[in-house]
Each structure stands twice: as structure tokens, then as C-alpha cells.
Design a protein around this motif. Structure first.
Motif, PDB file in Angstrom:
ATOM      1  N   PRO A   1      46.470  32.519  35.522  1.00 55.21           N
ATOM      2  CA  PRO A   1      47.908  32.774  35.710  1.00 55.21           C
ATOM      3  C   PRO A   1      48.294  34.208  36.064  1.00 55.21           C
ATOM      4  N   ASN A   2      47.458  35.166  35.710  1.00 52.05           N
ATOM      5  CA  ASN A   2      47.833  36.577  35.942  1.00 52.05           C
ATOM      6  C   ASN A   2      46.724  37.264  36.743  1.00 52.05           C
ATOM      7  N   SER A   3      46.451  36.719  37.932  1.00 55.30           N
ATOM      8  CA  SER A   3      45.286  37.184  38.694  1.00 55.30           C
ATOM      9  C   SER A   3      45.659  37.690  40.078  1.00 55.30           C
ATOM     10  N   SER A   4      44.781  38.539  40.620  1.00 54.70           N
ATOM     11  CA  SER A   4      44.889  39.004  42.002  1.00 54.70           C
ATOM     12  C   SER A   4      43.517  38.848  42.654  1.00 54.70           C
ATOM     13  N   PHE A   5      43.513  38.837  43.974  1.00 52.72           N
ATOM     14  CA  PHE A   5      42.292  38.467  44.709  1.00 52.72           C
ATOM     15  C   PHE A   5      42.065  39.422  45.877  1.00 52.72           C
ATOM     16  N   VAL A   6      40.805  39.839  46.054  1.00 57.47           N
ATOM     17  CA  VAL A   6      40.447  40.660  47.205  1.00 57.47           C
ATOM     18  C   VAL A   6      39.068  40.220  47.686  1.00 57.47           C
TER      19      VAL A   6
ATOM     20  N   LEU B   1      36.290  39.682  37.927  1.00 59.07           N
ATOM     21  CA  LEU B   1      35.314  38.655  38.275  1.00 59.07           C
ATOM     22  C   LEU B   1      34.735  38.955  39.651  1.00 59.07           C
ATOM     23  N   LEU B   2      33.431  39.194  39.702  1.00 56.58           N
ATOM     24  CA  LEU B   2      32.740  39.469  40.955  1.00 56.58           C
ATOM     25  C   LEU B   2      32.007  38.200  41.394  1.00 56.58           C
ATOM     26  N   CYS B   3      32.542  37.518  42.388  1.00 61.18           N
ATOM     27  CA  CYS B   3      31.911  36.273  42.873  1.00 61.18           C
ATOM     28  C   CYS B   3      31.561  35.358  41.705  1.00 61.18           C
TER      29      CYS B   3
ATOM     30  N   SER C   1      43.599  39.524  35.578  1.00 62.97           N
ATOM     31  CA  SER C   1      42.240  39.394  36.119  1.00 62.97           C
ATOM     32  C   SER C   1      42.242  39.744  37.594  1.00 62.97           C
ATOM     33  N   LEU C   2      41.165  40.404  38.008  1.00 64.73           N
ATOM     34  CA  LEU C   2      40.961  40.761  39.413  1.00 64.73           C
ATOM     35  C   LEU C   2      39.734  40.024  39.916  1.00 64.73           C
ATOM     36  N   LEU C   3      39.885  39.285  41.009  1.00 62.03           N
ATOM     37  CA  LEU C   3      38.781  38.531  41.597  1.00 62.03           C
ATOM     38  C   LEU C   3      38.331  39.240  42.863  1.00 62.03           C
ATOM     39  N   ILE C   4      37.052  39.591  42.915  1.00 57.74           N
ATOM     40  CA  ILE C   4      36.476  40.283  44.069  1.00 57.74           C
ATOM     41  C   ILE C   4      35.383  39.402  44.676  1.00 57.74           C
TER      42      ILE C   4
END
Length: 278
Positions: free
Chosen positions: A244-249, A126-128, A220-223
Motif C-alpha cells: 500500500p505504501n510503495s514506489s517503483f523504479v 526490495l531489489l528484484c 517500501s521501495l521496489l528496484i
């Protein structure tokens, strides 16, 4: 190094001629599906596609009614239906597993697609991403039934102007050049898009609520861009808690158009995330 084989085509899905682009170097490469945001198109991924095409087969879709896809007033422009367009296109291309990358509104479409078909989509980037907005106000929805209301939409967008809109979504405004302005402006030269946007107001059902986000189990990866004025970083942090299974940068000195502003960083994060073992 040899460039990926490129072709673009249209496919009739749910009664709409949907434009898509394919970049393929090796049939064995993992498949990434790029889904753009509101008032945008696959043009917004022009800087990350060359960086990703070595390791991935890339499919970039122009969602109805944007980009080069048909501007239909009969299509139901809900996130649920847009996700169905993505799913049916991927199935028609005989792809059994894919990874979703969605920017802004495309993030919500990606989440909808992941929710509908967890067997088809392994991971989500997910990009923004849009998040937590409700449906359109009853007043605006009522307005969409008024004859020629689409002209009000056209007037409002014209009054904003392409430069003002880009200044709002890009932190480093030195990146804005004529090519960028022309690319984002082109779809709006077709008057039918305003009629389709009128229909979209009527069909918009709002973003997935927290209780539904918590059921999406794919990694999921949140950028995010720290200076995002369209979807503030607080939305990303909230999504991080609900998925529930996400990371954030996040990136400093970066606005809403992260694929335009930080293509190398974004591409690297996407590649590392997709190739990492679950």
C-alpha cells in the motif's frame, strides 16, 4: 575519507550459528540490514556496501544455510523462521530501529520481518524481490524425505554450473570475472549445504499472498532490472500494486543482480528513499 569500522562474527540464533558483518562509521547513523537471495550470500552486496557505509551502519547477514552461516539440517528453513533470525540478531545487537534491504528471496524474508515487527523496521527496499510463488510441489517435497536426495540437488546445481547461473542473473555478462565466480561458488564447496537445501525444500512455505502484502504499511521501495529473467519486472509491478505504501523504479539493460550491475544507482536510490521524510 576514513573507512567504516568493520567486524564479522557469529551468533547462535534459533540453534544455528549465524554469520553477520557490521560496517560502522558513526553510531548515530541509520542502520541498514542487507538480506541476500537464494543460493547467494552477503557477498552479493560487496559493491554497494562501500557506497553506503559513509551514511549508514550496515549489517549484512548470511541466512541459513548460505554463505558462512552454519549449514544445519535441524533448522526450519521457512521464510517466517529466517525473518525471526533477522529480528533476533537485530535485537541482540541492541538496535531499536532499522531499514531492510532484501534481494530476491531476501525480499520475501524482509517482507516477513516487516510484517512480524513493524515497530522495528521503518522502511523496506526490495531489489528484484521474489513474489507470488507457491510452496514447493508435493512431489519435490516427498523427494526431500528420500535418503540421499541431497545428492540429486548437488548434481542438479553442478550440472547448471556457476558460469551458466551467473549468465542467467547478469544482463551485462562482461561483468562476470574470476572473483565473482569464486565468491558465489565458495559456500557450495561445503557438502553440508546440499543436505540443508534438502531440508529447505521441505520447509518452504511460499511467498506472502496479496492479502498479507496489503497489510504491510511501512514505506517500501521496489528496484528492478528491466531484463530480469529470474523474477520478471511484472512481479515488481504486481508487488507495487499490493504493497500500500510503495514506489517503483527500474533500470534498463539490467538483470536480476541489480546490486552487482548498478551499484551506484541502487545505492543512490536507497539513500534518497531512507532519508526522505515520510
Amino acid at each position: 575519507m576514513e573507512k567504516a569500522h568493520f567486524y564479522c562474527s557469529k551468533m547462535n540464533i534459533l540453534g544455528v550459528n549465524v554469520h553477520y558483518e557490521v560496517y560502522e562509521r558513526d553510531r548515530l547513523n541509520p542502520v541498514i540490514v542487507l538480506i541476500h537471495g537464494f543460493l547467494s550470500s552477503s557477498f552479493s552486496f560487496r559493491k554497494i556496501i562501500p557506497l553506503l557505509e559513509k551514511d549508514f551502519t550496515i549489517i549484512a547477514i548470511d541466512l541459513p544455510p548460505f554463505g558462512k552461516t552454519e549449514k544445519s539440517t535441524k533448522f526450519v528453513h521457512s521464510y517466517t523462521n529466517m525473518a525471526r533470525v533477522v529480528i533476533e540478531l537485530i535485537q541482540a545487537l541492541q538496535i531499536s530501529k532499522a531499514f531492510l534491504v532484501g534481494h530476491s528471496m531476501g525480499g520475501q524474508v524482509s517482507l516477513n520481518a516487516a510484517k512480524q515487527r513493524p515497530d522495528l523496521f521503518e522502511k523496506v527496499v526490495l531489489l528484484c524481490s521474489a513474489g507470488y510463488t507457491k510452496g514447493v510441489s508435493p512431489t519435490l517435497k516427498f523427494g526431500s524425505y528420500v535418503p540421499y536426495f541431497y545428492l540429486c540437488i548437488k548434481h542438479w546445481l553442478a550440472s547448471q554450473g556457476i558460469l551458466k547461473n551467473l549468465n542467467n542473473v547478469v544482463h551485462d555478462q562482461s561483468l562476470i570475472d574470476q572473483e565473482m565466480m569464486d565468491g558465489y561458488m565458495e559456500p557450495f564447496l561445503d557438502n553440508r549445504i546440499f543436505m540443508a537445501l534438502n531440508r529447505m525444500i521441505r520447509d518452504h512455505e511460499g511467498d506472502l499472498p496479496a492479502e498479507e502484502l496489503k497489510l504491510i504499511e511501512q514505506p517500501s521501495l521496489l528496484i528492478w532490472g528491466n531484463e530480469d529473467k529470474v523474477v520478471p519486472i511484472t512481479i515488481g509491478e504486481r508487488l507495487r500494486k499490493d504493497l500500500p505504501n510503495s514506489s517503483f523504479v527500474s533500470f534498463k539493460h539490467t538483470g536480476h543482480l541489480v546490486p552487482e550491475e548498478k551499484p551506484e544507482h541502487v545505492s543512490e536510490k536507497i539513500g534518497n528513499f531512507i532519508f526522505q521524510a515520510q
